[in-house]
Write a protein that holds these residues in place. Structure first.
Motif, mmCIF file in Angstrom:
data_model
loop_
_atom_site.group_PDB
_atom_site.id
_atom_site.type_symbol
_atom_site.label_atom_id
_atom_site.label_comp_id
_atom_site.label_asym_id
_atom_site.label_seq_id
_atom_site.Cartn_x
_atom_site.Cartn_y
_atom_site.Cartn_z
ATOM 1 N N ASP A 118 -13.562 -27.464 -4.190
ATOM 2 C CA ASP A 118 -13.586 -27.553 -2.723
ATOM 3 C C ASP A 118 -14.827 -26.809 -2.227
ATOM 4 O O ASP A 118 -15.685 -26.422 -3.024
ATOM 5 C CB ASP A 118 -12.296 -27.003 -2.100
ATOM 6 N N GLU A 119 -14.921 -26.585 -0.910
ATOM 7 C CA GLU A 119 -16.130 -25.951 -0.374
ATOM 8 C C GLU A 119 -16.314 -24.515 -0.869
ATOM 9 O O GLU A 119 -17.424 -23.994 -0.897
ATOM 10 C CB GLU A 119 -16.141 -25.990 1.165
ATOM 11 N N ASN A 120 -15.205 -23.874 -1.281
ATOM 12 C CA ASN A 120 -15.306 -22.489 -1.758
ATOM 13 C C ASN A 120 -15.402 -22.368 -3.273
ATOM 14 O O ASN A 120 -15.813 -21.331 -3.791
ATOM 15 C CB ASN A 120 -14.077 -21.685 -1.291
ATOM 16 N N THR A 121 -14.981 -23.414 -3.992
ATOM 17 C CA THR A 121 -14.935 -23.357 -5.454
ATOM 18 C C THR A 121 -15.694 -24.540 -6.052
ATOM 19 O O THR A 121 -15.237 -25.679 -5.941
ATOM 20 C CB THR A 121 -13.469 -23.399 -5.951
#
Length: 174
Positions: A114-117
Protein backbone atom coordinates in the motif's frame (compact mmCIF):
# COMPACT_ATOMS: atom_id res chain seq x y z
CA UNK A 1 -37.11 -54.69 8.94
CA UNK A 2 -35.11 -56.51 11.62
CA UNK A 3 -31.34 -56.51 11.25
CA UNK A 4 -31.35 -53.59 8.78
CA UNK A 5 -28.83 -50.88 9.54
CA UNK A 6 -30.35 -47.79 11.08
CA UNK A 7 -30.24 -44.71 8.87
CA UNK A 8 -28.76 -41.62 10.46
CA UNK A 9 -29.24 -38.37 8.63
CA UNK A 10 -26.57 -35.69 8.79
CA UNK A 11 -25.92 -32.40 7.10
CA UNK A 12 -23.34 -31.79 4.45
CA UNK A 13 -22.37 -28.16 4.31
CA UNK A 14 -21.32 -26.92 0.90
CA UNK A 15 -18.53 -24.35 0.95
CA UNK A 16 -19.22 -21.95 -1.88
CA UNK A 17 -16.45 -19.54 -2.82
CA UNK A 18 -17.62 -16.29 -4.42
CA UNK A 19 -21.31 -16.99 -3.66
CA UNK A 20 -23.22 -14.04 -2.22
CA UNK A 21 -26.42 -16.01 -1.67
CA UNK A 22 -24.83 -18.75 0.45
CA UNK A 23 -25.91 -18.97 4.11
CA UNK A 24 -25.38 -21.54 6.85
CA UNK A 25 -29.17 -21.94 7.06
CA UNK A 26 -29.45 -23.37 3.54
CA UNK A 27 -26.39 -25.57 4.06
CA UNK A 28 -24.21 -23.35 1.87
CA UNK A 29 -21.39 -21.50 3.62
CA UNK A 30 -19.44 -18.77 1.79
CA UNK A 31 -15.87 -19.72 2.68
CA UNK A 32 -14.46 -16.55 1.10
CA UNK A 33 -16.66 -14.29 3.22
CA UNK A 34 -15.87 -16.23 6.40
CA UNK A 35 -12.13 -16.11 5.82
CA UNK A 36 -12.32 -12.38 5.05
CA UNK A 37 -14.21 -11.69 8.30
CA UNK A 38 -12.17 -13.99 10.57
CA UNK A 39 -8.66 -13.58 9.13
CA UNK A 40 -9.01 -10.19 7.47
CA UNK A 41 -7.95 -11.51 4.07
CA UNK A 42 -9.63 -13.60 1.35
CA UNK A 43 -8.99 -17.32 1.07
CA UNK A 44 -7.85 -18.33 -2.40
CA UNK A 45 -10.20 -21.19 -3.13
CA UNK A 46 -8.28 -22.38 -6.18
CA UNK A 47 -4.93 -22.67 -4.42
CA UNK A 48 -6.53 -24.13 -1.31
CA UNK A 49 -8.28 -26.88 -3.19
CA UNK A 50 -5.17 -27.83 -5.08
CA UNK A 51 -2.94 -27.74 -1.98
CA UNK A 52 -5.05 -30.42 -0.33
CA UNK A 53 -5.14 -32.60 -3.44
CA UNK A 54 -3.07 -31.62 -6.46
CA UNK A 55 -5.08 -33.96 -8.69
CA UNK A 56 -8.36 -32.10 -8.16
CA UNK A 57 -9.28 -30.04 -11.19
CA UNK A 58 -10.70 -26.54 -11.13
CA UNK A 59 -14.30 -27.73 -11.54
CA UNK A 60 -14.14 -30.65 -9.08
CA UNK A 61 -15.41 -31.30 -5.59
CA UNK A 62 -13.88 -32.66 -2.40
CA UNK A 63 -15.54 -33.78 0.82
CA UNK A 64 -13.88 -32.80 4.09
CA UNK A 65 -15.14 -34.98 6.91
CA UNK A 66 -14.58 -33.38 10.28
CA UNK A 67 -17.46 -35.14 12.05
CA UNK A 68 -15.66 -37.37 14.51
CA UNK A 69 -13.36 -36.17 17.24
CA UNK A 70 -10.50 -38.04 15.57
CA UNK A 71 -10.95 -36.17 12.26
CA UNK A 72 -11.20 -32.83 14.00
CA UNK A 73 -8.32 -33.38 16.43
CA UNK A 74 -6.09 -34.73 13.65
CA UNK A 75 -6.65 -31.54 11.67
CA UNK A 76 -5.97 -29.40 14.73
CA UNK A 77 -2.77 -31.30 15.51
CA UNK A 78 -1.40 -30.07 12.18
CA UNK A 79 -1.32 -26.58 13.72
CA UNK A 80 1.25 -27.85 16.22
CA UNK A 81 3.45 -29.27 13.47
CA UNK A 82 6.17 -26.66 13.30
CA UNK A 83 7.82 -27.95 10.12
CA UNK A 84 6.49 -26.24 7.02
CA UNK A 85 7.32 -27.63 3.56
CA UNK A 86 8.25 -24.82 1.18
CA UNK A 87 9.15 -26.88 -1.88
CA UNK A 88 11.98 -28.55 -3.75
CA UNK A 89 15.12 -26.58 -4.50
CA UNK A 90 16.43 -27.82 -7.84
CA UNK A 91 19.79 -26.09 -7.35
CA UNK A 92 20.66 -27.86 -4.09
CA UNK A 93 18.48 -30.89 -4.92
CA UNK A 94 16.95 -30.79 -1.43
CA UNK A 95 13.57 -30.16 0.13
CA UNK A 96 13.26 -26.75 1.75
CA UNK A 97 11.52 -26.68 5.12
CA UNK A 98 10.75 -23.98 7.65
CA UNK A 99 10.33 -24.53 11.36
CA UNK A 100 8.71 -22.51 14.11
CA UNK A 101 5.38 -21.45 12.59
CA UNK A 102 2.18 -23.01 11.28
CA UNK A 103 0.79 -22.89 7.74
CA UNK A 104 -1.91 -20.51 8.92
CA UNK A 105 0.57 -18.13 10.60
CA UNK A 106 2.71 -18.20 7.47
CA UNK A 107 -0.22 -17.38 5.19
CA UNK A 108 -1.48 -14.59 7.47
CA UNK A 109 1.98 -12.95 7.42
CA UNK A 110 1.78 -12.39 3.63
CA UNK A 111 0.51 -8.89 2.79
CA UNK A 112 -0.32 -6.54 -0.08
CA UNK A 113 1.64 -3.35 -0.74
CA UNK A 114 0.00 0.00 0.00
CA UNK A 115 1.12 3.64 0.15
CA UNK A 116 2.96 3.00 3.43
CA UNK A 117 4.42 -0.44 2.67
CA UNK A 118 6.32 -1.11 -0.58
CA UNK A 119 6.43 -4.55 -2.22
CA UNK A 120 9.32 -6.74 -1.09
CA UNK A 121 9.03 -9.73 -3.46
CA UNK A 122 8.56 -10.38 -7.16
CA UNK A 123 5.19 -11.31 -8.62
CA UNK A 124 6.16 -14.96 -9.11
CA UNK A 125 8.84 -15.88 -6.56
CA UNK A 126 10.50 -19.32 -6.70
CA UNK A 127 8.50 -21.99 -4.84
CA UNK A 128 11.32 -22.46 -2.35
CA UNK A 129 11.60 -18.77 -1.39
CA UNK A 130 10.68 -18.07 2.23
CA UNK A 131 7.72 -15.68 2.05
CA UNK A 132 7.21 -15.00 5.75
CA UNK A 133 6.10 -11.34 6.02
CA UNK A 134 6.40 -10.95 2.23
CA UNK A 135 4.65 -7.94 0.71
CA UNK A 136 3.24 -8.41 -2.79
CA UNK A 137 2.37 -5.70 -5.28
CA UNK A 138 -0.93 -7.37 -6.16
CA UNK A 139 -3.57 -9.54 -4.43
CA UNK A 140 -3.56 -12.02 -7.34
CA UNK A 141 0.07 -13.01 -6.76
CA UNK A 142 -0.18 -12.96 -2.95
CA UNK A 143 -3.17 -15.34 -2.97
CA UNK A 144 -1.30 -17.82 -5.13
CA UNK A 145 2.11 -17.56 -3.48
CA UNK A 146 1.07 -19.60 -0.46
CA UNK A 147 -2.31 -20.79 0.77
CA UNK A 148 -2.79 -23.09 3.77
CA UNK A 149 -4.65 -26.38 3.52
CA UNK A 150 -8.41 -25.86 3.47
CA UNK A 151 -8.78 -28.67 6.01
CA UNK A 152 -6.61 -26.73 8.46
CA UNK A 153 -8.61 -23.56 7.89
CA UNK A 154 -11.86 -25.49 8.46
CA UNK A 155 -10.54 -26.96 11.72
CA UNK A 156 -9.51 -23.51 12.91
CA UNK A 157 -12.89 -22.00 12.00
CA UNK A 158 -14.65 -24.83 13.87
CA UNK A 159 -12.40 -24.27 16.89
CA UNK A 160 -13.29 -20.55 16.81
CA UNK A 161 -17.01 -21.40 16.67
CA UNK A 162 -17.42 -19.93 13.17
CA UNK A 163 -18.48 -23.22 11.56
CA UNK A 164 -20.45 -26.22 12.86
CA UNK A 165 -18.70 -29.57 13.19
CA UNK A 166 -19.70 -31.72 10.23
CA UNK A 167 -19.02 -32.72 6.64
CA UNK A 168 -18.00 -29.98 4.26
CA UNK A 169 -18.23 -30.38 0.52
CA UNK A 170 -15.92 -27.90 -1.12
CA UNK A 171 -17.20 -27.05 -4.57
CA UNK A 172 -15.92 -24.40 -6.90
CA UNK A 173 -15.78 -23.58 -10.55
CA UNK A 174 -13.46 -21.34 -12.51
Amino acid sequence: MPGAPEYTSYSIYILEPHADYATAENGHIPIEALAERVYGKPYSSLSGCQRDDEHIGNDSVKLYELTSDDDYLEALEAFDDTELYLGWDSRTRESVRKTGMTELDYWLSIRIADENTPATVEANPPKTQDLENAVFEDRFFADRAFTPSLKLVLADLIRRGELPRGDFLFRHWW
